[in-house]
Motif scaffolding. Structure first.
Motif, short mmCIF file in Angstrom:
data_model
loop_
_atom_site.label_atom_id
_atom_site.label_comp_id
_atom_site.label_asym_id
_atom_site.label_seq_id
_atom_site.Cartn_x
_atom_site.Cartn_y
_atom_site.Cartn_z
N ALA A 1 0.76 -1.13 -0.04
CA ALA A 1 -0.03 0.19 -0.01
C ALA A 1 0.58 1.26 0.11
O ALA A 1 0.66 2.20 -0.85
CB ALA A 1 -0.94 -0.12 1.10
N GLY A 2 2.12 1.10 0.89
CA GLY A 2 2.84 2.39 0.85
C GLY A 2 3.45 2.69 -0.50
O GLY A 2 3.55 3.80 -0.96
N ALA A 3 3.72 1.50 -1.20
CA ALA A 3 4.27 1.76 -2.49
C ALA A 3 3.44 2.29 -3.62
O ALA A 3 3.81 3.05 -4.42
CB ALA A 3 4.97 0.43 -3.07
N LYS A 4 2.18 1.96 -3.38
CA LYS A 4 1.28 2.45 -4.13
C LYS A 4 0.57 3.83 -3.83
O LYS A 4 0.03 4.59 -4.92
CB LYS A 4 -0.09 1.75 -4.14
N ALA A 5 0.99 4.28 -2.74
CA ALA A 5 0.37 5.76 -2.13
C ALA A 5 1.16 6.79 -3.14
O ALA A 5 2.27 6.64 -3.52
CB ALA A 5 0.84 5.81 -0.82
N THR A 6 0.42 7.94 -3.57
CA THR A 6 1.25 8.92 -4.28
C THR A 6 1.14 10.22 -3.30
O THR A 6 1.89 11.09 -3.80
CB THR A 6 -0.02 9.24 -5.27
N ASP A 7 0.41 10.32 -2.01
CA ASP A 7 0.50 11.38 -1.21
C ASP A 7 1.84 10.77 -0.22
O ASP A 7 1.91 9.69 0.29
CB ASP A 7 -0.65 11.42 -0.50
N GLU A 8 2.77 11.63 -0.05
CA GLU A 8 4.02 11.17 0.63
C GLU A 8 3.72 11.15 2.11
O GLU A 8 4.31 10.23 2.82
CB GLU A 8 5.16 12.25 0.32
N THR A 9 2.75 11.67 2.59
CA THR A 9 2.26 11.74 4.18
C THR A 9 1.64 10.24 4.27
O THR A 9 2.11 9.77 5.21
CB THR A 9 1.46 12.69 4.66
N VAL A 10 0.99 9.86 3.39
CA VAL A 10 0.29 8.51 3.36
C VAL A 10 1.25 7.77 3.25
O VAL A 10 1.25 6.57 4.06
CB VAL A 10 -0.87 8.55 2.53
N MET A 11 2.15 7.85 2.31
CA MET A 11 3.21 6.57 2.04
C MET A 11 3.97 6.52 3.38
O MET A 11 4.21 5.43 3.68
CB MET A 11 3.97 7.21 0.70
N MET A 12 4.51 7.59 3.84
CA MET A 12 5.47 7.34 5.13
C MET A 12 4.66 6.76 6.20
O MET A 12 5.34 5.85 6.74
CB MET A 12 5.76 9.01 5.58
N HIS A 13 3.17 6.97 6.37
CA HIS A 13 2.63 6.56 7.18
C HIS A 13 2.66 5.01 7.26
O HIS A 13 2.81 4.00 8.20
CB HIS A 13 1.17 6.97 7.48
N LEU A 14 2.25 4.47 6.02
CA LEU A 14 2.04 3.13 5.77
C LEU A 14 3.30 2.35 5.83
O LEU A 14 3.26 1.04 6.35
CB LEU A 14 1.32 3.07 4.39
N LEU A 15 4.23 2.91 5.25
CA LEU A 15 5.73 2.18 5.55
C LEU A 15 6.24 2.26 6.83
O LEU A 15 6.88 1.24 7.35
CB LEU A 15 6.65 2.85 4.42
N ASP A 16 5.91 3.32 7.74
CA ASP A 16 6.15 3.24 9.35
C ASP A 16 5.48 1.93 9.94
O ASP A 16 6.13 1.61 10.59
CB ASP A 16 5.78 4.67 9.57
N VAL A 17 4.15 1.84 9.50
CA VAL A 17 3.42 0.82 9.96
C VAL A 17 4.21 -0.61 9.84
O VAL A 17 4.24 -1.51 10.75
CB VAL A 17 1.90 0.83 9.57
N ALA A 18 4.54 -0.80 8.36
CA ALA A 18 5.23 -2.03 8.20
C ALA A 18 6.37 -2.29 8.93
O ALA A 18 6.59 -3.26 9.22
CB ALA A 18 5.37 -1.68 6.62
N HIS A 19 7.16 -1.41 9.01
CA HIS A 19 8.31 -1.23 9.98
C HIS A 19 8.00 -1.56 11.28
O HIS A 19 8.80 -2.37 11.84
CB HIS A 19 9.14 0.08 9.92
N SER A 20 7.03 -0.93 11.60
CA SER A 20 6.79 -1.22 13.29
C SER A 20 6.42 -2.73 13.58
O SER A 20 6.54 -3.29 14.38
CB SER A 20 5.50 -0.29 13.82
N ILE A 21 5.39 -3.28 12.43
CA ILE A 21 5.02 -4.69 12.67
C ILE A 21 6.38 -5.56 12.56
O ILE A 21 6.34 -6.37 13.41
CB ILE A 21 4.26 -4.89 11.50
#
Length: 231
Positions: free
Chosen positions: A65-85
């Motif tokens: 989902a982070g890779a598909k996001a075009t908004d950088e704030t959304v991208m950052m959030h989604l990739l942060d969640v992946a890292h946290s998991i």
């Protein structure tokens, strides 16, 4: 906070739609017995091992989902969640596992149950093939469900016991904050994509039902056994 044209948060409307599933989760014997500290350790070990395998794919979903996001704030959030998991939540599972006699190799080698296969396949396929709005709705029942169920467990628990760390993890301020951020993302996508709301509701309900089945899978220690057929 965002609202639909009717004034209610879309995430609230999803929770209303899944209210019967939420109630069923709270009544499930896995949940009630864990709250009381009487849950069979074999059932908890099954949950730990299967959820470990689930989390690997759950992290992949946020990465996709982070890779598909075009908004950088959304991208950052989604990739942060992946890292946290991968960095935090899976470490918690490794510590749970060690407490109950499961080594890291046990977690890595365990075969996914039919329910775990079905749930993770649904999430990964949604992330690959569907919209970000549907993906957000599909992952929302996991976070919100664990928070609500753990708060219910905390209300039921009369004293500290061997499963108290589970309850504390999923009622912690950190976990509450992570769920709130996902809820805000669901509302944001619903407001920006009104044409996706029916699909979001469908994705949410599928995951909610699979959340219930996950408790059942762990409690019954579901496997792939096929009964012999007598000629």
């Amino acid at each position: 906070m965002t609202t639909t044209e009717h004034g209610a948060r879309f995430s609230d409307r999803l929770l209303d739609a899944g209210a019967d599933v939420w109630e069923a989760q709270k009544r499930h014997p896995f949940v009630r017995e864990l709250a009381a500290g009487t849950l069979d350790e074999a059932a908890f070990r099954t949950w730990v091992a299967q959820d470990y395998r689930y989390l690997l794919d759950y992290a992949r979903v946020f990465s996709i989902a982070g890779a598909k996001a075009t908004d950088e704030t959304v991208m950052m959030h989604l990739l942060d969640v992946a890292h946290s998991i991968v960095d935090h939540e899976m470490d918690l599972h490794r510590r749970f596992a060690a407490t109950y006699g499961l080594a890291l190799d046990d977690l890595r080698s365990v075969e996914k149950s039919p329910t775990c296969v079905g749930y993770t396949n649904f999430l990964v396929r949604t992330a690959y093939e569907r919209s970000l709005a549907e993906t957000a709705a599909a992952v929302y029942p996991c976070g919100q469900g664990y928070l609500d169920v753990a708060e219910h467990m905390a209300d039921l628990a009369a004293e500290e016991h061997r499963y108290t760390p589970f309850i504390e993890k999923y009622t912690s301020d950190e976990f509450v904050e992570s769920v709130d951020r996902m809820r805000e993302l669901v509302d944001r996508f619903a407001e920006a994509n009104p044409g996706k709301r029916d699909a979001m509701r469908s994705a949410f309900l599928t995951s909610a039902r699979l959340e219930y089945r996950f408790w059942e899978m762990a409690y019954t220690r579901e496997g792939w056994e096929i009964p012999e057929v007598t000629p």
